[in-house]
Design a protein around this motif. Structure first.
Motif, PDB file in Angstrom:
ATOM      1  N   THR A   1      19.001 -45.430  45.728  1.00 38.56           N
ATOM      2  CA  THR A   1      18.403 -44.354  44.898  1.00 38.56           C
ATOM      3  C   THR A   1      18.870 -43.737  43.379  1.00 38.56           C
ATOM      4  N   SER A   2      19.237 -43.908  42.731  1.00 44.51           N
ATOM      5  CA  SER A   2      19.936 -42.951  41.686  1.00 44.51           C
ATOM      6  C   SER A   2      19.439 -42.455  40.535  1.00 44.51           C
ATOM      7  N   GLY A   3      20.124 -41.124  40.623  1.00 39.49           N
ATOM      8  CA  GLY A   3      19.626 -39.913  39.652  1.00 39.49           C
ATOM      9  C   GLY A   3      18.576 -39.234  40.757  1.00 39.49           C
ATOM     10  N   THR A   4      18.033 -38.098  40.414  1.00 43.35           N
ATOM     11  CA  THR A   4      17.272 -37.844  41.461  1.00 43.35           C
ATOM     12  C   THR A   4      15.682 -37.194  40.530  1.00 43.35           C
ATOM     13  N   ALA A   5      14.486 -37.361  41.002  1.00 46.53           N
ATOM     14  CA  ALA A   5      13.614 -37.700  40.827  1.00 46.53           C
ATOM     15  C   ALA A   5      12.709 -35.913  41.655  1.00 46.53           C
TER      16      ALA A   5
ATOM     17  N   ASP B   1      13.850 -39.878  30.338  1.00 44.57           N
ATOM     18  CA  ASP B   1      13.119 -39.268  32.323  1.00 44.57           C
ATOM     19  C   ASP B   1      12.224 -40.011  32.455  1.00 44.57           C
TER      20      ASP B   1
ATOM     21  N   ILE C   1      10.549 -42.892  34.999  1.00 41.19           N
ATOM     22  CA  ILE C   1      11.641 -43.230  36.512  1.00 41.19           C
ATOM     23  C   ILE C   1      11.611 -44.685  37.340  1.00 41.19           C
TER      24      ILE C   1
ATOM     25  N   ILE D   1      17.056 -42.674  36.697  1.00 35.89           N
ATOM     26  CA  ILE D   1      16.315 -42.375  37.601  1.00 35.89           C
ATOM     27  C   ILE D   1      15.450 -44.006  38.190  1.00 35.89           C
ATOM     28  N   HIS D   2      16.243 -44.430  39.264  1.00 38.27           N
ATOM     29  CA  HIS D   2      15.926 -45.674  39.089  1.00 38.27           C
ATOM     30  C   HIS D   2      15.739 -46.029  41.622  1.00 38.27           C
ATOM     31  N   VAL D   3      14.405 -46.548  41.830  1.00 35.34           N
ATOM     32  CA  VAL D   3      14.464 -46.666  43.205  1.00 35.34           C
ATOM     33  C   VAL D   3      14.619 -47.924  43.219  1.00 35.34           C
TER      34      VAL D   3
ATOM     35  N   TRP E   1      10.307 -40.234  48.368  1.00 34.89           N
ATOM     36  CA  TRP E   1      11.268 -39.710  47.490  1.00 34.89           C
ATOM     37  C   TRP E   1      11.750 -39.283  45.998  1.00 34.89           C
ATOM     38  N   LEU E   2       9.915 -39.750  45.749  1.00 33.37           N
ATOM     39  CA  LEU E   2      10.179 -39.383  43.958  1.00 33.37           C
ATOM     40  C   LEU E   2       9.415 -37.988  44.229  1.00 33.37           C
TER      41      LEU E   2
END
Length: 476
Positions: free
Chosen positions: A352-356, A439, A441, A455-457, A473-474
Motif C-alpha cells: 500500500t501507499s498513502g492512507t485511506a 483523492d 483510491i 492512495i494505492h492498494v 485496509w481501506l
C-alpha cells in the motif's frame, strides 16, 4: 492388436464435458477404460459427480485447475478462499505457501479429486505476459523454485497429486497460447538458468505430474511446439531433468496447436514426443472417439509405436495407483481445517501507499480489463462485494476496456484496475481519474504500477480473501 489397443488409447485421453452431471457417453467411455476426466466450473463440481465417475471406473484420474487466486473452478462465483501465486511470492513465506497448498489439497481430497493442475512453475520474467502474470510466484527462478516446492509439498501432503506447469516455462511470452502459438526467443543458456530451475525443483520434490506448455522455443526445437517435441518432452524433461511421472498436455483445443493440426494428429504427435495424457478441455462422444481412433490407427500403421502408447498408459495408471495409496493420508488431513490460512496470506501480501479511511459507501469503478482464457469469465474481483458488506450504499459502476470514466460526485471513489503495469490504457485511466479527483483510491488486483502520490492498494491477485484484505485496509 485388438480391444486392448483401444483400451490403451482410451487410458491416455482426459476430456472435459458440458453439463452438471456425467453424460451417458462419458459413462460409457469410462467403462471402456477412459483414463481421466477434467473438471471445470461449468460442471457444478461436487462429491456426487466424482462418485459417478468412479462407479464406472474406480481408477479414473479426476483432474481440475484449482490454482487459488485468479484460477479457481470450485469457488468461481464467490472467489477463491486463497490468494494466488503472486501474492504468496510477495509474502515469501514458504511455510505459509505450503499451508495454503495443503488446504487446497484438503479441499480437493474431500471430493475425491486425483490431480490438481497446479502450481504454475513459470517464472514471469516478461512483465507484458498476458496469460501468466499473477499466476506465477514471481519474476526470479529462486523465488519461484522455493514456492513451487512448498506448494507441491502442501498439495501432495494432503494426498492429492500436484502438477507443475507449463513446461518448459510460459513466463517469457507476449502471446496467450489459448489464442496463438507463443515463441520464447531466449537462448538455451538463459532457459537453463531462468526457466528450468522451478521444474527441476519440483521434480526433486517428487511432483507426480508435469503439464507441457504449447510454446515454440527455437533454442530447444525450432520445428515444433514443446508439447509436440520429442527433444523437449523426452530428451530434456525425461533425460536431462530426470522426470518419470505423468506428463500431460495443456488443453489441445488451444489455438497454439489446434491451428496447426486436427485433434487426433495433435494427440499422436504429443504421444510420440513423450507425453502420457492428452487433456481435451471440452469433448463430445464423437470428438473423443475420433481422437481414440486416430491413436489406434497410428499404432496400426507404425506411426506411433505400441510400446510408447503402453508406456504412456502405464504412467496414467501409476498416478491413479499413487492416489489410491494416499487414502490414509487424505483421511488424516480431513480435519486439518485452517479457514484463516488464505486470509492471513492475503493480508500479508497487500502492498500500500498513502492512507485511506473510508467512512461511508464509496462509488466503486471497476475497470473491466479482459482476463485471459484460463480465468473463468464469472470470476469476480470481489472488491465491491467486500466493501458493500462493510459500508452500506456502496455503488458499483463497471467501465468497459478503454471506455470513459463515469461522472464523480462527492462520494469517495475507489478505482479497481488489473495489471496496470501491462496496460498503458489502464495507466491513462488512473491518471485521468486522479486529475479529476486526487483523492481517488486505486486498487490493483494484478501486476501493479502505482501512480506517484496516489492512495494505492495492490492485492497481487484476484480472490475473495484478497478483496476482503483490501477492504479491511481501506476501512481501518
Amino acid at each position: 492388436m485388438s480391444g486392448d489397443l483401444y483400451r490403451l488409447a482410451m487410458t491416455v485421453l482426459h476430456p472435459g464435458f458440458e453439463g452438471t452431471s456425467a453424460p451417458d457417453w462419458l459413462r460409457r467411455a469410462l467403462g471402456e477404460g477412459l483414463g481421466g476426466v477434467v473438471l471445470f466450473a461449468r460442471n457444478a463440481i461436487g462429491e456426487g459427480l466424482v462418485r459417478d465417475f468412479r462407479a464406472e471406473n474406480p481408477d479414473t484420474v479426476v483432474a481440475i485447475d484449482e490454482e487459488g487466486g485468479t484460477v479457481t473452478r470450485l469457488e468461481v462465483m464467490a472467489g477463491s478462499s486463497f490468494p494466488g501465486n503472486r501474492a504468496l511470492g510477495v509474502v515469501d513465506d514458504v511455510e505459509l505457501t505450503e499451508r495454503v497448498g495443503r488446504q487446497i489439497g484438503r479441499m480437493l481430497a474431500e471430493i475425491d479429486i486425483t490431480l490438481d493442475y497446479a502450481p504454475s512453475a513459470d517464472v514471469n520474467s516478461n512483465p507484458a505476459n498476458p496469460v501468466i502474470g499473477v499466476r506465477s510466484f514471481g519474476p526470479t527462478p529462486e523465488l519461484v523454485s522455493r514456492h513451487t516446492v512448498a506448494y507441491v509439498n502442501g498439495v501432495q501432503g494432503a494426498g492429492v497429486a500436484a502438477c507443475a506447469k507449463h513446461f518448459p516455462g510460459h513466463g517469457d511470452t507476449v502471446t496467450d497460447s489459448h489464442l496463438a502459438l507463443p515463441t520464447v526467443h531466449a537462448a538455451r543458456e538463459v532457459l537453463i538458468e531462468r526457466d528450468l530451475p522451478p521444474f527441476q525443483a519440483a521434480i526433486d520434490a517428487g511432483v507426480r505430474s508435469i503439464m507441457s506448455g504449447h510454446l515454440l522455443i527455437p533454442a530447444l526445437d525450432p520445428s515444433a511446439p514443446a508439447t509436440l517435441s520429442r527433444t523437449v518432452m523426452t530428451e530434456l524433461l525425461r533425460g536431462e531433468l530426470g522426470f518419470d511421472g505423468m506428463l500431460v498436455t495443456d488443453a489441445i483445443e488451444m489455438r497454439a496447436v489446434a491451428a496447426m493440426f486436427a485433434p487426433g494428429e495433435i494427440a499422436v504427435r504429443a504421444l510420440n514426443a513423450g507425453v502420457d495424457a492428452i487433456c481435451v478441455g471440452l469433448s463430445t462422444e464423437d470428438s473423443l472417439r475420433e481422437i481414440r481412433d486416430a491413436i489406434v490407427a497410428a499404432v496400426r500403421n507404425g506411426t506411433l509405436p505400441e510400446e510408447r502408447l503402453a508406456e504412456a498408459a502405464a504412467r496414467v495408471r501409476a498416478l491413479s495407483t499413487w492416489y489410491a495409496a494416499q487414502a490414509s493420508l487424505r483421511a488424516k488431513v480431513r480435519d486439518d481445517i485452517d479457514e484463516s490460512a488464505g486470509l492471513r496470506a492475503a493480508r500479508a501480501a497487500l502492498t500500500t501507499s498513502g492512507t485511506a479511511a473510508l467512512d461511508r459507501g464509496p462509488l466503486v469503478v471497476e475497470v473491466n480489463t479482459r482476463f485471459n482464457k484460463a480465468v473463468d469469465p464469472a470470476t469476480p474481483t470481489g472488491i465491491t462485494s467486500a466493501l458493500a458488506s462493510m459500508l452500506p450504499n456502496t455503488e458499483r459502476v463497471q467501465m468497459e476496456p478503454e471506455g470513459e470514466l463515469p461522472a464523480f460526485d462527492e462520494r469517495p471513489v475507489v478505482l479497481v484496475v488489473h495489471d496496470a503495469a501491462r496496460h498503458p490504457w489502464v495507466r491513462d485511466t488512473m491518471a485521468k481519474a486522479l486529475a479529476l479527483r486526487p483523492d481517488v483510491i486505486i486498487v490493483d488486483t494484478g501486476i501493479p504500477a502505482p501512480p506517484e502520490g496516489a492512495i494505492h492498494v495492490a492485492t497481487h491477485g484476484i480472490s475473495r480473501v484478497s478483496a476482503l484484505a483490501a477492504a479491511e485496509w481501506l476501512l481501518r
